[in-house]
Design a protein around this motif. Sequence first.
Motif, PDB file in Angstrom:
ATOM      1  N   ILE A  98       0.865  -1.178   0.000  1.00  0.00           N
ATOM      2  CA  ILE A  98       0.000   0.000   0.000  1.00  0.00           C
ATOM      3  C   ILE A  98       0.901   1.228   0.000  1.00  0.00           C
ATOM      4  CG2 ILE A  98      -1.778   1.308   1.208  1.00  0.00           C
ATOM      5  CD1 ILE A  98      -2.747  -1.293   2.439  1.00  0.00           C
ATOM      6  N   SER A  99       0.786   2.067  -1.019  1.00  0.00           N
ATOM      7  CA  SER A  99       1.657   3.233  -1.154  1.00  0.00           C
ATOM      8  C   SER A  99       0.821   4.472  -1.420  1.00  0.00           C
ATOM      9  CB  SER A  99       2.659   3.003  -2.305  1.00  0.00           C
ATOM     10  OG  SER A  99       3.579   4.068  -2.393  1.00  0.00           O
ATOM     11  N   THR A 100       0.970   5.466  -0.525  1.00  0.00           N
ATOM     12  CA  THR A 100       0.185   6.701  -0.658  1.00  0.00           C
ATOM     13  C   THR A 100       1.043   7.955  -0.563  1.00  0.00           C
ATOM     14  OG1 THR A 100      -0.268   6.815   1.729  1.00  0.00           O
ATOM     15  CG2 THR A 100      -1.840   5.587   0.372  1.00  0.00           C
TER      16      THR A 100
ATOM     17  N   VAL B  52       5.731 -20.526  -4.862  1.00  0.00           N
ATOM     18  CA  VAL B  52       4.508 -19.737  -5.038  1.00  0.00           C
ATOM     19  C   VAL B  52       4.807 -18.292  -4.672  1.00  0.00           C
ATOM     20  CG1 VAL B  52       2.118 -19.404  -4.316  1.00  0.00           C
ATOM     21  CG2 VAL B  52       3.042 -21.724  -4.529  1.00  0.00           C
ATOM     22  N   THR B  53       4.441 -17.371  -5.570  1.00  0.00           N
ATOM     23  CA  THR B  53       4.653 -15.946  -5.338  1.00  0.00           C
ATOM     24  C   THR B  53       3.345 -15.207  -5.562  1.00  0.00           C
ATOM     25  OG1 THR B  53       6.912 -16.173  -6.204  1.00  0.00           O
ATOM     26  CG2 THR B  53       6.049 -13.941  -5.945  1.00  0.00           C
ATOM     27  N   ASN B  54       2.847 -14.532  -4.523  1.00  0.00           N
ATOM     28  CA  ASN B  54       1.620 -13.738  -4.617  1.00  0.00           C
ATOM     29  C   ASN B  54       1.960 -12.273  -4.386  1.00  0.00           C
ATOM     30  OD1 ASN B  54      -0.105 -15.998  -4.968  1.00  0.00           O
ATOM     31  ND2 ASN B  54      -0.054 -16.374  -2.763  1.00  0.00           N
ATOM     32  N   LEU B  55       1.649 -11.422  -5.366  1.00  0.00           N
ATOM     33  CA  LEU B  55       1.976  -9.995  -5.279  1.00  0.00           C
ATOM     34  C   LEU B  55       0.712  -9.169  -5.452  1.00  0.00           C
ATOM     35  CD1 LEU B  55       5.116 -10.007  -7.640  1.00  0.00           C
ATOM     36  CD2 LEU B  55       5.068 -10.365  -5.155  1.00  0.00           C
ATOM     37  N   SER B  56       0.447  -8.271  -4.489  1.00  0.00           N
ATOM     38  CA  SER B  56      -0.715  -7.380  -4.569  1.00  0.00           C
ATOM     39  C   SER B  56      -0.260  -5.963  -4.273  1.00  0.00           C
ATOM     40  CB  SER B  56      -1.795  -7.785  -3.566  1.00  0.00           C
ATOM     41  OG  SER B  56      -2.239  -9.109  -3.794  1.00  0.00           O
ATOM     42  N   ALA B  57      -0.776  -4.989  -5.038  1.00  0.00           N
ATOM     43  CA  ALA B  57      -0.364  -3.600  -4.845  1.00  0.00           C
ATOM     44  C   ALA B  57      -1.560  -2.664  -4.942  1.00  0.00           C
ATOM     45  CB  ALA B  57       0.693  -3.217  -5.885  1.00  0.00           C
ATOM     46  N   PHE B  58      -1.555  -1.646  -4.074  1.00  0.00           N
ATOM     47  CA  PHE B  58      -2.599  -0.625  -4.072  1.00  0.00           C
ATOM     48  C   PHE B  58      -1.924   0.727  -3.909  1.00  0.00           C
ATOM     49  CE2 PHE B  58      -5.724   2.014  -1.732  1.00  0.00           C
ATOM     50  CZ  PHE B  58      -6.714   2.077  -2.704  1.00  0.00           C
ATOM     51  N   HIS B  59      -2.030   1.588  -4.924  1.00  0.00           N
ATOM     52  CA  HIS B  59      -1.384   2.900  -4.916  1.00  0.00           C
ATOM     53  C   HIS B  59      -2.426   4.001  -5.044  1.00  0.00           C
ATOM     54  CE1 HIS B  59       2.672   1.138  -6.611  1.00  0.00           C
ATOM     55  NE2 HIS B  59       2.329   0.647  -5.432  1.00  0.00           N
ATOM     56  N   ILE B  60      -2.207   5.089  -4.325  1.00  0.00           N
ATOM     57  CA  ILE B  60      -3.044   6.287  -4.458  1.00  0.00           C
ATOM     58  C   ILE B  60      -2.138   7.457  -4.797  1.00  0.00           C
ATOM     59  CG2 ILE B  60      -4.574   7.902  -3.298  1.00  0.00           C
ATOM     60  CD1 ILE B  60      -5.581   5.657  -1.564  1.00  0.00           C
TER      61      ILE B  60
ATOM     62  N   ASP C 282       5.451   4.639  -8.662  1.00  0.00           N
ATOM     63  CA  ASP C 282       6.064   3.852  -9.735  1.00  0.00           C
ATOM     64  C   ASP C 282       6.463   2.485  -9.197  1.00  0.00           C
ATOM     65  OD1 ASP C 282       7.051   3.270 -12.205  1.00  0.00           O
ATOM     66  OD2 ASP C 282       8.638   4.784 -12.193  1.00  0.00           O
ATOM     67  N   LEU C 283       5.861   1.429  -9.730  1.00  0.00           N
ATOM     68  CA  LEU C 283       6.175   0.061  -9.316  1.00  0.00           C
ATOM     69  C   LEU C 283       6.783  -0.691 -10.497  1.00  0.00           C
ATOM     70  CD1 LEU C 283       6.035  -2.431  -7.436  1.00  0.00           C
ATOM     71  CD2 LEU C 283       3.673  -2.762  -8.216  1.00  0.00           C
TER      72      LEU C 283
END
Length: 367
Positions: free
Chosen positions: A321-323, A342-350, A358-359
């Motif tokens: 989470i990046s704000t 196993v690789t699980n990647l989740s991203a939430f940007h505001i 920038d990811l």
Amino acid sequence: MSTVTYTSAHPLLHRRRNHFSTHLFFPQTLNLTSKHKSRFPLVVRASLSDPFVLDIAEKLEDSLQLSSTNSSVASSSISLQRLRESSTQSILTKAWPSSKQEPFRFTDTSFLRRSQILPSTTLPSVNLSDFVTPPPISSNSIVIVDGHFAPTLSDISSLPNSVYAGVISDIPAGSVSDRVSSFLASESVGKDLFWDLNGVGAPDVVVIYVPEGVRIVDDPISLRFWACQGVEAGEETLPVSNPRVLVVVEKGAEVSIVEEHVGVGGNEERCYWENSVVEIVVGDSAKVSHSYVQRQSRNAAHIKWTFARQESFSTYELVEISTGGKLSRHNLHVEQMGPDTVTNLSAFHISQTNQTQDLHSKLTLDS
């Protein structure tokens, strides 16, 4: 909100590599000052593409030498010295990134380039009582202030005795020290300038070592990065810190990590640059659940590397989470080194006005 899951189900998959970014290097003609010429040999200077980069590296090096001179603490560990040496050699062949390079096509670092970059002062010179009361500390908390591990602000009393949490230079000689040192990445292949700057300027490496079979799930380890030194918007100088963390989770172990980056003590709106690196080694059949929260000052630069290495049958989960930040760039690289990873990647940007989030992710399948 974006979520990506990568699972390697068969060893043959590891014979192919996926590369989602390319580094382009264009040497430039340059004029070096007498100070630059005296410190680096001709063969090295000839390969340097940007005196601005060299100036930052020299300031970081001088700052660490001054800190060592003024401190009663013994010299840093051999592994840390090797990291700095290899990073120095690599940094001399790299230019400051521009929009002409594909990985930075949408990342504007010009305001950093226009600033006079100065290393953050050492932790002993920072009196936290001069700041607003910092956020409360929970159990299993490791606090890093402007790149420096702060043991008096941390609380690791709830961790199992077999778990090590501290700086690499304090690890007693033995199998754990050898094991940790072997994973402290010194290669810069596939990395960028900011990775090397961190290697040059990291005052120490904070290490979390979780032995085989140990589980730390119900009470996660909290990594708290505090930025205490900043300047008012519009000033020419910009303080930079280079925190570095290495997490080694051995075979069959499981750990949850909550990583948070925040400005404190009136720094919520001030200008500073945090250039951090977090490396995570996930052993055979081990599992790491990683939460990453970035809420720096809206006037700050936040450039971060997360480098995860997964052994066979392991699981790595990241929720981001990046704000915050005027400029926030996260380089996320994962290496799957064996089958059934196993690789699980989740991203939430505001992002709001005048903000860049920038990811850049890269997954490498390798056997």
